[in-house]
Design an enzyme around this catalytic site. Structure first.
Site, PDB file in Angstrom:
ATOM      1  N   GLN A 157      46.407  41.709  42.257  1.00 43.84           N
ATOM      2  CA  GLN A 157      45.696  42.992  42.268  1.00 43.84           C
ATOM      3  C   GLN A 157      46.507  44.110  41.613  1.00 43.84           C
ATOM      4  OE1 GLN A 157      42.589  43.354  43.068  1.00 43.84           O
ATOM      5  NE2 GLN A 157      42.191  41.389  44.080  1.00 43.84           N
TER       6      GLN A 157
ATOM      7  N   HIS B 291      40.735  36.914  35.821  1.00 41.60           N
ATOM      8  CA  HIS B 291      39.407  37.493  36.086  1.00 41.60           C
ATOM      9  C   HIS B 291      39.450  38.739  36.961  1.00 41.60           C
ATOM     10  CE1 HIS B 291      38.326  36.059  40.268  1.00 41.60           C
ATOM     11  NE2 HIS B 291      39.321  35.226  40.029  1.00 41.60           N
TER      12      HIS B 291
ATOM     13  N   CYS C 139      33.173  36.547  54.961  1.00 48.34           N
ATOM     14  CA  CYS C 139      31.872  36.053  55.398  1.00 48.34           C
ATOM     15  C   CYS C 139      31.976  34.585  55.781  1.00 48.34           C
ATOM     16  CB  CYS C 139      30.852  36.218  54.286  1.00 48.34           C
ATOM     17  SG  CYS C 139      30.309  37.905  54.178  1.00 48.34           S
TER      18      CYS C 139
END
Ligand code: PLP
Length: 509
Positions: A188, A210, A335
């Site tokens: 990051q 990416h 999630c």
């Protein structure tokens, strides 16, 4: 137009990166291991991109390997360190370390790799998280205390959920007298922070294309000169026998274009501009949603990331409200298969349970222009002008109708009062149901049977009954239920019949 604000998950591919990848596929398609002209041209490209990566990351020495992404880089680094530790143990080194440490907020790839290789190599070392404080920073005193017994320390440069920037100098100081190898997951940080990899004695640093405008499936691994190394992949001897497999030349060419853009400074904004963008977005969010709190101190975070929670508003509801305005953000929580779990990152920081469960992450790209950020701010403010994301303006409903060709519009007024209102105007040319609020329970089952991605928008004259209807449907489990909030509620003008639903059985209410 949708606005993508989830850059920490992935980014679009820069036009010049796309062009570079296409050129490789169309023309310079050679195998860099071939010795004819086609192969040598591919080899020259590989060398150019590697040299650019060295300049951008300021690492003239050590290895700079092309990988498939950060997960592979992490696996390679962990394997390398653990094979070295096993060799020490097997050589009867009485001082061989007993601990493997990772920051409690690391990406899951890191603890998963540590546990996997620890078990597979039969090391049986103690794998433990380094605690973090409320600000997301590592507990350096704890680290210093454990440092003498550690074999490998893994601490990310910046966190993907919160954007918290690690105190790498503090960590280096805590490890100053430790035998530990040190991996810094730098995914990051690329393009957003100076890393000083060589100056900081970092042994391994994985990167992922990416996350910075290159395609998926390409990454880099920096390995300090002299750091232990074991290849994860063996085979045809590529990458100086350190990482076998024919190189992903299209991905590498695209990554090269991104690195070039970083070097020439034209495409990406500087830190100060990114901070301005974030400040505008933070102000818009605070104006729009009362009770909003930021889950990490912005001054300690990447200038492109905001992680926040709104009291009384589940993250899914907030995400849907922003989505209805064409803003794509993500939950700050992981999630599970069926339900959103509270964020383990925020839990590790000791935030209250509601904050960890309600977290939303907004992350924009270092190349996003100011006009896009301004449009995002305007939409955020418009979102906040509606109650708790349940209510939508006519413009938001129109946008919703464009994105979802089949939203269900429902007039919840009684038949005798149905007259032209904003909702019926919006419904021109669109199927519109009539379901007076007094008969709502008779219709709920039909809407609950709709696919979850179909929005149901209720309207009435004032927005009050439609809000009740939308709330009732959400409570029953259909998340995309909205109420049209009329800009200017006026008394009835002319009667327009809505398509009546089949008459329900009489209800006692
Ligand atoms: N580390 C961090 C901090 C990340 O954000 C990610 C991606 O989400 C990864 C590692 C894994 O990267 P990749 O998708 O390239 O395997």
């Amino acid at each position: 137009m949708d606005i993508y604000l989830d850059a920490n998950a992935t980014t679009p591919v820069l036009p010049q990166a796309r062009a570079a990848a296409l050129a490789v596929m169309a023309e310079s398609f050679g195998n860099p291991s071939s010795v004819h002209g086609t192969g040598l041209r591919a080899r020259a490209l590989l060398d150019r991109v590697r040299a650019s990566a060295r300049r951008v990351l300021d690492v003239p020495t050590g290895q700079m390997l092309f990988t498939s992404g950060a997960t592979e880089g992490i696996q390679t680094a962990v394997l390398s360190a653990l094979v070295h530790l096993r060799a020490r143990r097997d050589a009867g080194d009485g001082d061989a370390p007993t601990l493997l440490l990772y920051g409690a907020t690391e990406h899951k790839a890191v603890p998963a790799a540590l546990k996997h290789w620890n078990q597979l190599l039969g090391l049986g070392l103690d794998v433990r998280p380094i605690p973090v404080g409320r600000d997301g920073l590592h507990d350096l005193a704890w680290l210093a205390e454990h440092a003498p017994r550690v074999g490998l320390v893994c601490t990310m440069a910046a966190n993907n959920e919160t954007g918290v920037i690690s105190d790498l100098d503090g960590i280096a100081a805590a490890l100053a007298h430790s035998p530990a190898l040190w991996m810094v997951d730098s995914v990051q940080a690329l393009g957003k922070l100076p890393l000083k990899l060589a100056q900081r004695r970092i042994d391994y640093a994985p990167f992922s294309g990416h996350k910075l405008y290159a395609p998926k499936g390409v990454g880099l691994l920096y390995v300090r000169e002299g750091a232990p190394f074991t290849p994860l992949l063996t085979g045809g001897g590529q990458e100086g026998e350190l990482r076998a497999g024919t190189e992903n030349m299209a991905g590498i060419a695209a990554l090269g274009a991104v690195l070039e853009a970083l070097e020439d400074g034209q495409t990406f904004h500087d830190h100060a501009r990114l901070q301005q963008h974030r400040q505008r977005l933070a102000s818009a969010l605070q104006e729009a949603f009362s009770g909003l709190v930021f889950n990490a101190p912005p001054e300690r975070c990447l200038p492109t990331t905001l992680n926040f929670s709104v009291q009384g508003m589940a993250s899914q509801r907030l995400i849907e409200a922003l989505d209805a305005a064409g803003l794509h953000v993500s939950g700050g929580s992981a999630c599970g298969a069926a339900q959103a779990l509270p964020s383990y990152v925020l839990e590790a920081m000791g935030l209250p349970a509601w904050q960890a469960a309600a977290a939303v992450r907004l992350s924009f790209g270092a190349a996003d222009d100011t006009a896009l950020i301004d449009e995002a701010c305007a939409r955020i403010r418009a979102c906040g002008a509606t109650p708790s994301g349940l209510g939508l303006s006519a413009a938001q409903v129109r946008a919703l109708m464009q994105r979802h060709p089949t939203p269900v519009l429902v007039d919840v007024r009684e038949p005798h009062e149905q007259a032209v209102c904003e909702g019926t105007a919006l419904a021109q040319g669109h199927a519109c149901e009539s379901a007076p609020l007094s008969r709502l329970p008779d219709h709920l089952a039909d809407w609950l049977a709709l696919p979850p991605e179909v929005p149901v928008v209720f309207f009435c004259q004032s927005g009050q009954r439609s809000t009740k209807a939308a709330r009732a449907l959400r409570e029953q489990g259909h998340a995309l239920a909205f109420s049209l909030q009329p800009a200017d509620p006026r008394p009835a003008a002319a009667t327009v019949p809505a398509t009546p639903r089949p008459a329900p059985e009489a209800s006692p209410h």
